[in-house]
Write a protein that holds these residues in place. Structure first.
Motif, PDB file in Angstrom:
ATOM      1  N   ASP A  18       3.325 -37.495 -28.712  1.00 60.25           N
ATOM      2  CA  ASP A  18       3.275 -36.061 -28.431  1.00 60.25           C
ATOM      3  C   ASP A  18       4.322 -35.673 -27.390  1.00 60.25           C
ATOM      4  OD1 ASP A  18       1.116 -35.919 -30.119  1.00 60.25           O
ATOM      5  OD2 ASP A  18      -0.381 -35.993 -28.516  1.00 60.25           O
ATOM      6  N   GLY A  19       4.908 -34.491 -27.562  1.00 64.56           N
ATOM      7  CA  GLY A  19       5.782 -33.930 -26.539  1.00 64.56           C
ATOM      8  C   GLY A  19       7.152 -34.557 -26.427  1.00 64.56           C
ATOM      9  N   LEU A  20       7.566 -35.326 -27.421  1.00 63.00           N
ATOM     10  CA  LEU A  20       8.862 -35.991 -27.361  1.00 63.00           C
ATOM     11  C   LEU A  20       9.982 -34.956 -27.520  1.00 63.00           C
ATOM     12  CD1 LEU A  20       9.663 -39.013 -27.114  1.00 63.00           C
ATOM     13  CD2 LEU A  20       9.968 -39.029 -29.590  1.00 63.00           C
ATOM     14  N   GLU A  21      10.907 -34.928 -26.570  1.00 61.48           N
ATOM     15  CA  GLU A  21      12.033 -33.982 -26.624  1.00 61.48           C
ATOM     16  C   GLU A  21      13.166 -34.579 -27.467  1.00 61.48           C
ATOM     17  OE1 GLU A  21      12.897 -33.833 -22.492  1.00 61.48           O
ATOM     18  OE2 GLU A  21      10.806 -33.345 -22.011  1.00 61.48           O
ATOM     19  N   ASP A  22      13.855 -33.709 -28.198  1.00 60.74           N
ATOM     20  CA  ASP A  22      14.978 -34.130 -29.058  1.00 60.74           C
ATOM     21  C   ASP A  22      14.549 -35.244 -30.013  1.00 60.74           C
ATOM     22  OD1 ASP A  22      16.726 -32.357 -27.718  1.00 60.74           O
ATOM     23  OD2 ASP A  22      17.016 -33.834 -26.132  1.00 60.74           O
ATOM     24  N   ALA A  23      13.359 -35.093 -30.561  1.00 63.30           N
ATOM     25  CA  ALA A  23      12.799 -36.139 -31.421  1.00 63.30           C
ATOM     26  C   ALA A  23      13.597 -36.258 -32.722  1.00 63.30           C
ATOM     27  CB  ALA A  23      11.346 -35.834 -31.731  1.00 63.30           C
ATOM     28  N   ILE A  39      12.755 -45.266 -36.807  1.00 59.77           N
ATOM     29  CA  ILE A  39      12.273 -45.272 -35.424  1.00 59.77           C
ATOM     30  C   ILE A  39      12.468 -43.884 -34.838  1.00 59.77           C
ATOM     31  CG2 ILE A  39      12.591 -46.278 -33.137  1.00 59.77           C
ATOM     32  CD1 ILE A  39      13.573 -48.831 -34.585  1.00 59.77           C
ATOM     33  N   LEU A  40      11.406 -43.344 -34.277  1.00 59.71           N
ATOM     34  CA  LEU A  40      11.452 -42.016 -33.679  1.00 59.71           C
ATOM     35  C   LEU A  40      11.967 -42.153 -32.248  1.00 59.71           C
ATOM     36  CD1 LEU A  40      10.667 -38.999 -34.025  1.00 59.71           C
ATOM     37  CD2 LEU A  40       8.433 -39.592 -33.060  1.00 59.71           C
ATOM     38  N   THR A  41      13.073 -41.489 -31.940  1.00 61.50           N
ATOM     39  CA  THR A  41      13.636 -41.567 -30.595  1.00 61.50           C
ATOM     40  C   THR A  41      13.677 -40.182 -29.962  1.00 61.50           C
ATOM     41  OG1 THR A  41      15.919 -41.280 -31.375  1.00 61.50           O
ATOM     42  CG2 THR A  41      15.085 -43.543 -31.212  1.00 61.50           C
ATOM     43  N   GLY A  42      13.723 -40.177 -28.643  1.00 63.11           N
ATOM     44  CA  GLY A  42      13.774 -38.919 -27.906  1.00 63.11           C
ATOM     45  C   GLY A  42      13.621 -39.205 -26.427  1.00 63.11           C
ATOM     46  N   ARG A 242       1.865 -40.561 -22.603  1.00 68.42           N
ATOM     47  CA  ARG A 242       2.492 -39.424 -21.909  1.00 68.42           C
ATOM     48  C   ARG A 242       2.659 -39.676 -20.411  1.00 68.42           C
ATOM     49  NH1 ARG A 242      -0.695 -36.234 -25.469  1.00 68.42           N
ATOM     50  NH2 ARG A 242      -2.341 -35.955 -23.912  1.00 68.42           N
ATOM     51  N   LEU A 243       1.822 -40.548 -19.844  1.00 74.38           N
ATOM     52  CA  LEU A 243       1.881 -40.825 -18.406  1.00 74.38           C
ATOM     53  C   LEU A 243       2.832 -41.968 -18.043  1.00 74.38           C
ATOM     54  CD1 LEU A 243      -1.938 -40.485 -17.709  1.00 74.38           C
ATOM     55  CD2 LEU A 243      -0.152 -38.913 -16.928  1.00 74.38           C
ATOM     56  N   LEU A 244       3.249 -42.741 -19.031  1.00 70.67           N
ATOM     57  CA  LEU A 244       4.065 -43.925 -18.735  1.00 70.67           C
ATOM     58  C   LEU A 244       5.442 -43.612 -18.144  1.00 70.67           C
ATOM     59  CD1 LEU A 244       3.116 -46.185 -21.758  1.00 70.67           C
ATOM     60  CD2 LEU A 244       2.701 -46.693 -19.345  1.00 70.67           C
TER      61      LEU A 244
END
Length: 295
Positions: A18-23, A39-42, A242-244
């Motif tokens: 969730d919330g990945l920017e420029d995914a 692979i989903l990157t962002g 999200r906290l990592l």
């Protein structure tokens, strides 16, 4: 200092961050074949992120057919520094209840139908997996889970079975009572061993879905019930992830436990005896120590 890039290998029920920017879903080619999926990157909180669905979107790979070498190689090629495995598991402990998370730190590998090393004839290497997970990364996962309000246990032994069938009652009792295991799953091996060979820090977060078959009050493993718990666990896992970035930060010092230097003294084959074809395949995984030798 290097730049942190966190990869999450998501198990059953975990198919996104969730919330990945420029995914962006990226296709990565490796000399070990195709990874489980794109692979989903962002970026998340200013930290580079990658997400790989271990079984592929739609759950197309069984635990045996997951292309573990291609997955780890692909993450290394993308510049990943830290790998967090998130996977479903059964529990051997009354106090590790369905819905709880366990930050695993040991494994017993009972898999037998998988390629377990990048190395072999033409370039032999032996890495230590005495401590197969990274304590620094595991501590961050524990803290993130705790901050997310998840019931989380720190430390535990994961029995990696071949599958795809679940355990018999006799096996389950042996793993629990005779071997002292805490959880059971099908996917963390050889993944953890390969991450160590690739000099990647690796942490495993096991999400409990059931009590396996040992528990007299819970009957046999029921896939319908597992899927129900998986759905809740997936929401918790995304909250943890999200906290990592905030805990690990964008700048990364060398691993204090040496995970990123695991190959320093591992390669045994004399330079003049190394197979150029295998060295070419090891360019991402072992390029730091092999350089251009043998090319």
């Amino acid at each position: 200092m290097t730049e942190t890039m966190i990869a999450v290998i998501g198990g059953s029920g975990i198919y996104e961050i969730d919330g990945l920017e420029d995914a962006t879903w990226r296709t990565v080619e490796t000399p070990w074949g195709a990874p489980s999926d794109q692979i989903l990157t962002g970026a998340l909180g200013g930290v580079k992120m990658a997400f790989l669905p271990r079984h592929g979107r739609g759950h197309v790979h069984s635990p045996t057919t997951v292309p573990y070498r291609a997955n780890i190689d692909a993450l290394k090629r993308l510049g990943v520094t830290d790998v967090i495995s998130v996977s479903a598991c059964g529990s051997f402990r009354e106090e590790y209840a369905p819905g709880d998370f366990v930050v695993v730190d040991q494994f017993i590998d009972r898999t037998f139908a998988r390629e377990k090393s990048f190395f072999g004839t033409g370039c032999v290497a032996h890495v230590s997996v005495a401590h197969p997970t990274c304590p620094r990364l595991g501590a961050a996962c524990f803290e993130a889970a705790r901050e997310a309000g998840i019931t989380v246990h720190r430390g535990g032994t994961y029995l990696a079975m071949e599958g795809p069938q679940f355990s018999s009652v006799a096996e389950s009792k042996m793993y629990r009572e005779g071997w002292g295991c805490d959880v059971i799953g099908m996917t963390n091996m050889p993944e953890a061993k390969l991450a160590r060979e690739a000099e990647l820090c690796y942490a495993s977060v096991a999400m409990v879905t059931d009590y396996d078959s040992w528990h007299p009050d819970h009957g046999t493993v029921d896939v319908t019930e597992i899927i129900r718990v998986l759905t809740g666990n997936a929401d918790k896992a995304r909250a943890m992830v999200r906290l990592l970035p905030g805990l690990l930060g964008a700048d990364r010092a060398p691993c204090p436990h040496g995970c990123d230097r695991a190959l320093d003294f591992a390669i045994m084959t004399a330079p003049d005896k190394r197979d150029p074809a295998l060295l070419a395949k090891l360019d991402a995984v072992a390029g730091r120590v092999l350089g251009n030798a043998g090319h």
